[in-house]
Design a protein around this motif. Structure first.
Motif, short mmCIF file in Angstrom:
data_model
loop_
_atom_site.label_atom_id
_atom_site.label_comp_id
_atom_site.label_asym_id
_atom_site.label_seq_id
_atom_site.Cartn_x
_atom_site.Cartn_y
_atom_site.Cartn_z
N MET A 1 1.00 -1.24 -0.14
CA MET A 1 -0.08 0.02 -0.03
C MET A 1 0.79 1.26 -0.01
N VAL A 3 1.78 5.39 0.61
CA VAL A 3 1.40 6.41 1.27
C VAL A 3 1.97 7.44 0.37
N ARG A 229 -9.33 7.93 10.96
CA ARG A 229 -8.87 6.86 9.91
C ARG A 229 -10.44 6.05 9.72
N PRO A 232 -11.38 -0.46 8.18
CA PRO A 232 -10.48 -1.09 7.44
C PRO A 232 -11.36 -1.52 6.06
N GLU A 233 -10.62 -1.48 4.99
CA GLU A 233 -11.18 -1.84 3.45
C GLU A 233 -12.57 -1.36 3.39
N GLU A 287 -8.30 2.49 2.43
CA GLU A 287 -8.00 2.83 3.73
C GLU A 287 -7.55 4.15 3.90
N ARG A 366 -6.31 0.84 -1.42
CA ARG A 366 -5.44 1.85 -1.46
C ARG A 366 -5.51 2.63 -0.31
N THR A 367 -4.27 3.11 0.32
CA THR A 367 -4.09 3.87 1.63
C THR A 367 -3.72 5.14 1.34
N THR A 369 -2.76 8.83 3.41
CA THR A 369 -2.52 9.63 4.30
C THR A 369 -2.50 11.12 4.16
#
Length: 397
Positions: A1, A3, A229, A232-233, A287, A366-367, A369
């Motif tokens: 993933m 960032v 956050r 998850p998913e 995420e 996908r993550t 931040t």
């Protein structure tokens, strides 16, 4: 993933007209459409508001601000209200700066609904003879409520009443649009637009997943901020292109969404366009980590608007002959105040603009931040009209 850790991040908040029943809290929200298609009839007005908003966001006079929040739609509507009585070079400059197409009525296509309040008001000097055609334009094109004030005898009291009206229209978030001494005995006409919205997420950020995390400012220094956050998913909207990712979170009811783009150099956004970027969003598993923030701006936009190309409206040769024959008017100031709060529950935002006219004398998760300076824009995605634009360099400021 992956960032992304580039130096500029853009968040877009997207709004569509709310409708339909709210989903029960105990059940996960049903799938919602996440793409935006601007209706053909609104395309020109939306493109004008998009371009004008980006022009303001990058105005040299505002470049030093760490956090900057704007409502392109609010400013455009307020200036268009006074511009409806402009003529000659004054009118031409206003249309050019606002990027208004042709000669038709170009008001951004934004209508109020249960989550979005839109208010236009006009205060006229008592006894001033306003031309019937201008009064008709305020009512028919802008839906503006009109009233009389005695600016000559009681400018301070008139200012207080105007500010109270705007405060009521924005649920108290914009309590003092016009600062002290901004309304004087020379004022003959005040025009104001106010926007207010408050909407919950379709699925809230779990508070127990919010943790303090570093956010890197543009200068490389860091500050600790509460980083929200998602679960998850989660299925959200997603798009990616050369060097950027975009994530869309729907609001409750499925007709509102918040989109974050990481990173977002302003030149990239200018080249693609807000509406075009939003139209690329598709469902995917994402995420997301994003800072909780509150931002306010209080601006006199006179200098940015003059620099952008409409100095005539502010000068002694200003031509607002379409408003009245009894006084030669010029714009003295364009006051603009905004408020935006994004947290685990949803989004609250308010904006007001006042014009003082005076007499002359689904793939892998996908993550994403959001831990760098970012921009955001609140748009009406039923039409694509931008309601708010902002630049956040320090969410803790």
């Amino acid at each position: 993933m992956t960032v992304f850790t580039r130096s500029l991040v853009l968040g877009l908040v997207t709004l569509l007209t709310a409708c339909g029943a709210e989903p029960a809290r105990e059940e996960p929200p049903s799938p919602v459409p996440v793409t935006q298609q601007v209706p053909p009839g609104a395309a020109e007005a939306v493109a004008a508001a998009d371009g004008f908003g980006l022009d303001l966001l990058t105005a040299p006079a505002l470049a030093s601000r760490t956090n900057l929040v704007l409502s392109p739609v609010s400013v455009s509507i307020a200036v268009q209200m006074v511009g409806a009585g402009a003529a000659g070079e004054t009118a031409a400059q206003i249309r050019k700066v606002l990027r208004l197409p042709g000669d038709g009525p170009p008001v951004p296509p934004v209508a109020g609904h249960e989550d979005l309040k839109v208010s236009n008001t006009a205060w006229i000097q008592r006894g001033l003879g306003i031309k019937p055609g201008y009064r008709d334009a305020l009512r028919s094109r802008f839906g503006a409520a009109t009233s009389e004030e005695d600016f000559v005898a009681e400018p301070g009291a008139a200012r207080d009443r105007i500010n109270r009206t705007v405060a009521d229209q924005t649920e108290g978030r914009i309590p003092d649009l016009f600062p002290e001494t901004s309304i004087t005995g020379d004022t003959r006409l005040v025009l104001a637009n106010a926007l207010y919205l408050k909407v919950p997420w379709a699925r809230e950020f779990p508070r127990d997943r919010t943790v303090d995390a570093p956010f890197t400012r543009a200068d490389g220094s860091t500050v600790t901020v509460p980083m929200m956050r998602t679960e998850p998913e989660v299925q959200l909207g997603y798009a990616e292109g050369p060097g950027y990712q975009a994530v869309t979170l729907p609001y409750r009811g499925g007709r509102l969404a918040f989109t974050v783009i990481v990173p977002a150099a302003i030149d990239t956004l200018r080249g693609k366009g807000i509406a075009a970027l939003l139209s690329e969003i598709r469902p995917a598993t994402v995420e997301l980590a994003m800072p909780r923030f509150t931002a306010r701006s209080a601006l006199d936009l006179s200098a940015p608007l003059k620099e952008a190309g409409m100095p005539a409206a502010f000068g002694p040769a200003a031509d607002f002959s379409g408003i009245t024959d009894e006084a030669r008017l010029r714009i003295a100031s364009v006051q603009h105040k905004t408020f935006v709060q994004v947290d685990e529950e949803g989004t609250e935002a308010a904006a007001a603009t006042g014009v003082d006219a005076r007499a002359v004398s689904a793939e892998l998760p996908r993550t994403v931040t959001v831990d760098r300076p970012f921009l955001f824009v609140i748009t009406d995605t039923a039409t694509g009209a931008p309601l708010f634009l902002g630049r956040i360099g320090d969410p803790a400021a």
